[in-house]
Scaffold this motif. Structure first.
Motif, PDB file in Angstrom:
ATOM      1  N   VAL A 134      37.085  44.875  53.287  1.00  0.00           N
ATOM      2  CA  VAL A 134      38.205  44.899  52.891  1.00  0.00           C
ATOM      3  C   VAL A 134      37.565  45.942  51.683  1.00  0.00           C
ATOM      4  CG1 VAL A 134      38.484  43.194  50.651  1.00  0.00           C
ATOM      5  CG2 VAL A 134      38.187  42.657  52.991  1.00  0.00           C
ATOM      6  N   ARG A 135      37.046  46.461  51.136  1.00  0.00           N
ATOM      7  CA  ARG A 135      36.970  48.126  50.314  1.00  0.00           C
ATOM      8  C   ARG A 135      37.336  48.881  50.800  1.00  0.00           C
ATOM      9  NH1 ARG A 135      32.943  51.240  48.052  1.00  0.00           N
ATOM     10  NH2 ARG A 135      32.865  52.117  46.517  1.00  0.00           N
ATOM     11  N   HIS A 166      44.982  44.595  44.445  1.00  0.00           N
ATOM     12  CA  HIS A 166      44.503  43.239  44.654  1.00  0.00           C
ATOM     13  C   HIS A 166      43.230  43.224  45.779  1.00  0.00           C
ATOM     14  CE1 HIS A 166      45.497  38.965  46.322  1.00  0.00           C
ATOM     15  NE2 HIS A 166      45.959  40.361  47.742  1.00  0.00           N
ATOM     16  N   LEU A 167      43.108  44.311  46.240  1.00  0.00           N
ATOM     17  CA  LEU A 167      42.402  44.112  47.320  1.00  0.00           C
ATOM     18  C   LEU A 167      40.731  44.928  47.023  1.00  0.00           C
ATOM     19  CD1 LEU A 167      44.146  46.552  50.442  1.00  0.00           C
ATOM     20  CD2 LEU A 167      43.083  44.263  50.504  1.00  0.00           C
ATOM     21  N   SER A 170      39.781  41.408  45.219  1.00  0.00           N
ATOM     22  CA  SER A 170      39.553  39.880  46.688  1.00  0.00           C
ATOM     23  C   SER A 170      37.628  40.705  46.763  1.00  0.00           C
ATOM     24  CB  SER A 170      40.435  40.168  47.317  1.00  0.00           C
ATOM     25  OG  SER A 170      39.982  41.741  47.859  1.00  0.00           O
ATOM     26  N   CYS A 171      37.602  42.063  46.044  1.00  0.00           N
ATOM     27  CA  CYS A 171      35.664  42.469  46.823  1.00  0.00           C
ATOM     28  C   CYS A 171      35.259  42.659  44.915  1.00  0.00           C
ATOM     29  CB  CYS A 171      35.835  43.348  47.727  1.00  0.00           C
ATOM     30  SG  CYS A 171      36.719  44.747  47.728  1.00  0.00           S
TER      31      CYS A 171
END
Length: 314
Positions: A134-135, A166-167, A170-171
């Protein structure tokens, strides 16, 4: 001039310790020290017997070294390290492959090849998504955003920046999220939404200052100066460029790209104000800094065109 960092190489022969010291130096903005640590780690690993663990560690270290070289403005050397690492993809895990591809995308964009940079960023994004990284997917969208901005597609860049934000959210990646806000603020300025862009740049600057990110502060101050330049607020613009310059000169290294941008707008402001003394000083600094730059961006190209027309003096 990389020889200046030779004395900074640690004495240890432990590549793990060297890697940790190098990564910490990168976080601290001490890119010369990071270069010295990674260079020493590569030397140590090359002296060891080849096996899977050593080869993977060597690949990771080369990618880290490329990041340090990029920060020092040595783009050709950074690209060389990345290509050496990618020459043996079986020796690289998925994370390192994506990082290497991302780094190449940024280097090619810096060198003016935004088409290749865009292709590599999209490929890195797809690969990261496939491996659930994700990162790194966020970083790929971030890179795509800066490439689109370089192409003048500011609306598309804002959309890609928001996807990256957004990504990152999330991380839990705070540092890169601040960089994204700098990018969006700068795009708003380019889209003519200058006051909204200034507000976002000031917020990002405050966050970068609170976290102690020196280069990011210098970058944000410089972009803020450009926004004030467009608002024709010359005094505020100069104040921002002074703040940026102080931060871009640090620990025997200088951020030539940021310094060039600051000098370029100082030069433009001096010409607008019909101040030949200040104009000559800024022009002299631009010529000196241009010889240190491999990066290509609109201000560099505008200055090169000025020189090509035979205007060697301000």
């Amino acid at each position: 001039d990389l020889e200046a960092f030779e004395d900074l190489k640690p004495d240890t022969n432990d590549p793990n310790e060297l890697a940790d010291q190098g990564m910490q130096a990168m976080k601290n903005g001490d890119h010369g020290i990071a270069f010295a640590c990674f260079e020493r780690a590569i030397d140590v690993l090359l002296d060891r017997r080849s096996d899977t663990q050593r080869n993977r560690q060597l690949g990771r270290t080369r990618v880290n070294q490329a990041a340090a070289l990029t920060r020092l403005g040595k783009l050709s050397l950074a690209e060389q390290e990345l290509r050496t690492a990618l020459r043996s993809p079986a020796h690289l895990d998925g994370t390192t492959q994506v990082r290497a591809l991302l780094a190449l995308a940024n280097i090619h964009a810096d060198l003016g090849d935004t088409v290749l940079g865009e292709i590599e960023a999209e490929k890195a994004s797809s690969m990261a998504n496939k491996h659930s990284l994700v990162r790194l997917e966020a970083m790929a969208r971030h890179t795509l955003a800066r490439v689109l901005a370089d192409q003048g597609n500011f609306a598309g860049a804002v959309e890609a920046f928001r996807e990256a934000a957004h990504l990152y959210g999330s991380c839990g990646e705070a540092f890169e999220a601040v960089k994204v806000r700098v990018g969006i603020g700068t795009c708003y300025v380019d889209l003519g939404k200058i006051r909204e862009g200034v507000r976002m740049l000031r917020t990002a600057l405050s966050e970068a200052k609170h976290a102690g990110h020196r280069r990011l502060q210098a970058f944000a101050w410089g972009n803020l100066g450009q926004a004030y330049y467009r608002l024709k607020d010359r005094e505020r613009a100069r104040g921002c460029f002074r703040e940026s310059e102080a931060l871009a000169l640090y620990n025997n290294e200088k951020q030539a790209d940021i310094l060039f941008l600051n000098a370029y707008y100082e030069w433009r402001m001096a010409a607008d104000a019909d101040n030949p003394t200040r104009e000559r000083i800024a022009f002299g600094r631009l010529k000196a800094l241009r010889s240190e730059l491999e990066r290509r961006f609109p201000e560099v190209e505008a200055f090169d065109r000025y020189l090509e027309r035979g205007c060697r003096r301000a």
